[in-house]
Scaffold this motif. Structure first.
Motif, PDB file in Angstrom:
ATOM      1  N   VAL A 102       0.703  -0.559   0.232  1.00 60.84           N
ATOM      2  CA  VAL A 102      -0.326   0.170   0.054  1.00 60.84           C
ATOM      3  C   VAL A 102       1.077   1.179   0.453  1.00 60.84           C
ATOM      4  N   LEU A 103       0.386   1.650  -0.723  1.00 57.81           N
ATOM      5  CA  LEU A 103       1.907   3.146  -1.027  1.00 57.81           C
ATOM      6  C   LEU A 103       1.437   4.102  -0.075  1.00 57.81           C
ATOM      7  N   GLU A 104       2.330   5.142  -0.084  1.00 62.18           N
ATOM      8  CA  GLU A 104       1.865   6.675   1.274  1.00 62.18           C
ATOM      9  C   GLU A 104       0.563   7.279   0.128  1.00 62.18           C
ATOM     10  N   GLY A 105      -0.058   8.151   1.320  1.00 66.43           N
ATOM     11  CA  GLY A 105      -1.204   8.958   0.285  1.00 66.43           C
ATOM     12  C   GLY A 105      -1.304   9.365   1.519  1.00 66.43           C
ATOM     13  N   PRO A 106      -2.712  10.823   0.322  1.00 65.92           N
ATOM     14  CA  PRO A 106      -3.621  11.813   1.659  1.00 65.92           C
ATOM     15  C   PRO A 106      -4.255  10.768   2.242  1.00 65.92           C
ATOM     16  N   ARG A 107      -4.278  11.446   3.670  1.00 66.66           N
ATOM     17  CA  ARG A 107      -4.847  10.604   4.873  1.00 66.66           C
ATOM     18  C   ARG A 107      -4.939   9.222   5.491  1.00 66.66           C
ATOM     19  N   ARG A 108      -3.405   8.648   4.714  1.00 65.61           N
ATOM     20  CA  ARG A 108      -3.378   7.517   5.531  1.00 65.61           C
ATOM     21  C   ARG A 108      -1.708   6.922   6.256  1.00 65.61           C
ATOM     22  N   VAL A 109      -2.386   6.734   7.711  1.00 68.46           N
ATOM     23  CA  VAL A 109      -1.150   6.315   8.809  1.00 68.46           C
ATOM     24  C   VAL A 109      -0.264   5.195   8.450  1.00 68.46           C
ATOM     25  N   LEU A 110       0.418   4.668   7.980  1.00 70.00           N
ATOM     26  CA  LEU A 110       0.783   3.520   7.363  1.00 70.00           C
ATOM     27  C   LEU A 110       1.519   2.444   9.403  1.00 70.00           C
ATOM     28  N   ARG A 111       1.209   1.181   9.620  1.00 72.87           N
ATOM     29  CA  ARG A 111       1.997   1.123  10.526  1.00 72.87           C
ATOM     30  C   ARG A 111       2.185  -0.617   9.593  1.00 72.87           C
ATOM     31  N   PRO A 112       2.949  -0.804  10.826  1.00 71.98           N
ATOM     32  CA  PRO A 112       3.333  -2.370  10.148  1.00 71.98           C
ATOM     33  C   PRO A 112       2.156  -3.505  11.049  1.00 71.98           C
ATOM     34  N   THR A 113       1.787  -3.463  12.074  1.00 75.06           N
ATOM     35  CA  THR A 113       0.447  -4.117  12.447  1.00 75.06           C
ATOM     36  C   THR A 113      -0.043  -3.694  13.383  1.00 75.06           C
ATOM     37  N   LEU A 114      -1.342  -4.675  13.456  1.00 76.23           N
ATOM     38  CA  LEU A 114      -2.938  -3.946  14.985  1.00 76.23           C
ATOM     39  C   LEU A 114      -2.251  -4.320  15.753  1.00 76.23           C
ATOM     40  N   GLU A 115      -0.599  -4.830  16.266  1.00 77.63           N
ATOM     41  CA  GLU A 115      -0.424  -5.841  17.896  1.00 77.63           C
ATOM     42  C   GLU A 115      -0.213  -4.978  18.323  1.00 77.63           C
ATOM     43  N   GLY A 116      -0.185  -4.465  19.868  1.00 76.26           N
ATOM     44  CA  GLY A 116      -0.028  -4.172  20.760  1.00 76.26           C
ATOM     45  C   GLY A 116      -0.609  -2.048  20.270  1.00 76.26           C
ATOM     46  N   LEU A 117      -1.284  -2.333  19.814  1.00 79.59           N
ATOM     47  CA  LEU A 117      -2.327  -1.131  19.825  1.00 79.59           C
ATOM     48  C   LEU A 117      -3.234  -0.860  20.329  1.00 79.59           C
ATOM     49  N   ALA A 118      -3.850  -0.059  20.966  1.00 74.98           N
ATOM     50  CA  ALA A 118      -4.811   0.422  21.881  1.00 74.98           C
ATOM     51  C   ALA A 118      -5.698   1.424  21.391  1.00 74.98           C
ATOM     52  N   PRO A 119      -6.984   1.522  22.524  1.00 72.58           N
ATOM     53  CA  PRO A 119      -7.674   2.425  21.641  1.00 72.58           C
ATOM     54  C   PRO A 119      -7.540   3.975  21.929  1.00 72.58           C
TER      55      PRO A 119
END
Length: 226
Positions: free
Chosen positions: A200-217
């Motif tokens: 997935v390319l970088e682009g407007p309104r995009r935040v790239l992360r390598p994984t959802l693991e460890g993310l909290a609300p």
């Protein structure tokens, strides 16, 4: 629209809008296996590169692509139904959750953040996956057979936000494909992109992360873009 905006002070986006295939559940291999089985059944030809071209697409658009490129004598509608038959059968055997996705989803619900499912899959494929989640985990479910224009058009995400009564600009959409990210960004959402089977390319309104693991609300409000 009082009471519907994100509360950044308490780290709460107005809503989370979830893609399904490749984002919540890693079902893309199920689709690809079913496509190759379809080609074998009807004497068509198919490649992995062609399969990956379909990631995130509207199902009828995928049916038209398969008819043209696989070279089989089936209508797009027939192709879609046979694909769904194969993938549903696989999901009923096992639901392959994406690492960290189910945990983040349930934590968001526990924190009181409304969640919507925004998928181009059809309702009959979504049902067996929802059966593995607590009732009403998703307050709104938008499927590909319930919208006029599928991703990358913004309609699916606009529909979900409107049904929740929130401004898309206050929402975080979670996606794994360029097609889905275009749809969510065009609707005005901040798009948390976690690549899976396609880059997935970088682009407007995009935040790239390598994984959802460890993310909290509480991490998600920090991602909201102006």
């Amino acid at each position: 629209m009082p009471g519907t905006g994100s509360d950044r002070a308490t780290h709460r986006p107005a809503a989370l809008l979830w893609d399904m295939d490749g984002t919540l559940v890693d079902t893309e291999p199920y689709w690809i296996e079913t496509e190759f089985a379809l080609a074998e059944r009807y004497g068509g030809t198919w490649t992995r590169a062609q399969a990956l071209d379909l990631v995130g697409n509207d199902l009828l658009a995928s049916g038209r692509y398969i008819r043209e490129h696989m070279g089989i004598d089936r209508t797009p509608e027939q192709i879609v139904e046979e694909l769904l038959d194969g993938v549903v059968a696989r999901v009923e055997q096992a639901v392959p959750w994406v690492p960290g996705a189910r945990e983040l989803l349930l934590a968001a619900v526990e924190a009181g953040i409304p969640c919507a499912l925004v998928t181009m899959s059809y309702e009959r494929f979504v049902a067996p996956i929802l059966a593995h989640l607590p009732p009403e985990t998703f307050r709104v479910i938008v499927t590909g057979d319930k919208v006029e224009m599928g991703k990358p058009h913004p309609e699916p995400y606009l529909t979900a936000a409107a049904a929740l009564g929130v401004d898309p600009a206050d929402c975080v959409a979670i996606e794994d494909s360029n097609t889905g990210a275009k749809s969510a960004a065009a609707a005005g959402c901040t798009v948390l992109v976690v690549e899976n089977h396609v880059p997935v390319l970088e682009g407007p309104r995009r935040v790239l992360r390598p994984t959802l693991e460890g993310l909290a609300p509480q991490d998600l409000a920090d991602m909201l873009l102006p």
